[in-house]
Design an enzyme around this catalytic site. Structure first.
Site, PDB file in Angstrom:
ATOM      1  N   LYS A 101      26.591 -29.974  48.108  1.00  0.00           N
ATOM      2  CA  LYS A 101      27.312 -31.244  48.145  1.00  0.00           C
ATOM      3  C   LYS A 101      28.712 -31.071  47.565  1.00  0.00           C
ATOM      4  CE  LYS A 101      24.144 -33.414  45.823  1.00  0.00           C
ATOM      5  NZ  LYS A 101      23.240 -34.407  45.205  1.00  0.00           N
ATOM      6  N   THR A 134      29.175 -45.745  42.494  1.00  0.00           N
ATOM      7  CA  THR A 134      28.528 -44.576  43.093  1.00  0.00           C
ATOM      8  C   THR A 134      27.238 -44.183  42.360  1.00  0.00           C
ATOM      9  OG1 THR A 134      29.896 -43.105  41.729  1.00  0.00           O
ATOM     10  CG2 THR A 134      30.720 -43.655  43.932  1.00  0.00           C
ATOM     11  N   GLY A 148      23.668 -43.436  41.550  1.00  0.00           N
ATOM     12  CA  GLY A 148      22.504 -43.132  42.372  1.00  0.00           C
ATOM     13  C   GLY A 148      22.800 -42.475  43.701  1.00  0.00           C
ATOM     14  N   THR A 149      24.055 -42.028  43.898  1.00  0.00           N
ATOM     15  CA  THR A 149      24.417 -41.441  45.191  1.00  0.00           C
ATOM     16  C   THR A 149      23.572 -40.206  45.512  1.00  0.00           C
ATOM     17  OG1 THR A 149      26.679 -42.208  44.840  1.00  0.00           O
ATOM     18  CG2 THR A 149      26.342 -40.583  46.562  1.00  0.00           C
ATOM     19  N   GLY A 150      23.405 -39.316  44.534  1.00  0.00           N
ATOM     20  CA  GLY A 150      22.633 -38.095  44.770  1.00  0.00           C
ATOM     21  C   GLY A 150      21.173 -38.377  45.058  1.00  0.00           C
ATOM     22  N   CYS A 151      20.580 -39.285  44.262  1.00  0.00           N
ATOM     23  CA  CYS A 151      19.185 -39.673  44.497  1.00  0.00           C
ATOM     24  C   CYS A 151      19.022 -40.245  45.899  1.00  0.00           C
ATOM     25  CB  CYS A 151      18.752 -40.729  43.480  1.00  0.00           C
ATOM     26  SG  CYS A 151      18.835 -40.240  41.754  1.00  0.00           S
TER      27      CYS A 151
END
Length: 267
Positions: A177, A209, A211-214
């Site tokens: 990412k 942003t 929680g973007t990765g989750c």
């Protein structure tokens, strides 16, 4: 009748609803899957940061996994925050006992606020025990560097090099990412044994942003049974997350870094 997709999230909680189990359940539901869950840690957090972490005893994590996997057909799973090496070991043992067609490993180490979510001694356990069991892993630049014990990638060439190095550790596919790179674009690279695919998006100008990765990893788990390969899945997940970010400012959640809008299609 179309077969219903059953999904599993193995992760910690977020009582403010933007990350962790809560974000995964919202993502699964928004993308047409039935959500089940195994909780690895109770996390007191909100849009301003992490206040406390209460790890779930490994034996109880094991019991939760037995409860779900002995009863429910799971088509795809997402693994998020594990916290401790003992929990990593339990999850790895249960994945070997109950094979799941697609396992998305989000190598969660640090929250958006900068708070650490994985004990230092657990990084080695993730590398040795979980990477070989994962269908795909989704590290950001900091997590990739920690897994490899190397410096942070500073451009897309180095991202691809580190992605190939992670493949060599035993996982079957890597999404590197690029959200931490500078610039107007946010490029991700899908690295497999046979290919490297760039999936780009214009960086969204929003403060919200959390929680973007989750959310991206949960979207990959939800969408993979609906697509032919990981390249199509990543493109679809990235497109959906782009819209969740574009609509994030419509929400009014918290005083810090707010969540993305998981239900932008429905509200």
């Amino acid at each position: 009748m179309k077969r219903q997709i059953n999904l599993l999230s193995i992760a910690g909680t977020d009582p403010s609803g933007g990350a962790g189990i809560q974000a995964d359940i919202k993502t699964f539901s928004a993308l047409g899957g039935y959500a089940t869950s195994v909780i690895t840690a109770l996390v007191a957090q909100n849009t301003c940061g992490v206040q406390a972490i209460y790890p779930i005893p490994p034996a109880f994590v094991s019991e939760q996994m037995d409860s779900v996997l002995s009863d429910v057909r799971i088509d795809s799973a997402k693994i998020g925050m594990l916290g401790q090496a003992d929990i990593v070991r339990v999850v790895a043992e249960k994945l070997r006992q109950y094979p799941i067609p697609y396992v998305v490993l989000d190598t969660v180490m640090v929250a958006k606020s900068g708070d650490f979510l994985l004990a230092p001694d657990a990084i080695g356990a993730v590398r040795e025990l979980l990477l070989p069991l994962a269908s795909i892993i989704t590290p950001n630049l900091h997590e990739a560097a920690a897994l490899l014990g190397c410096r942070l990638a500073t451009d897309e060439r180095e991202m691809c090099e580190q992605g190939r190095a992670l493949l060599a550790l035993g996982c079957r596919a890597v999404v590197m990412k690029g959200g931490h790179l500078d610039g107007e674009h946010s490029p991700d690279w899908l690295i497999t044994a046979t290919d490297a695919v760039r999936v780009d998006a214009i960086r969204v100008n929003t403060h919200h942003t959390h929680g973007t990765g989750c959310t991206l990893s949960a979207a990959l788990a939800a969408l993979r049974p609906q697509h032919d390969d990981w390249a199509q899945t990543l493109q679809a997940a990235k497109n959906w997350l782009q819209q969740a970010l574009l609509h994030a400012d419509e929400l009014q959640v918290g005083q810090g870094i707010g969540p993305v809008h998981h239900f932008h299609q429905w509200w």
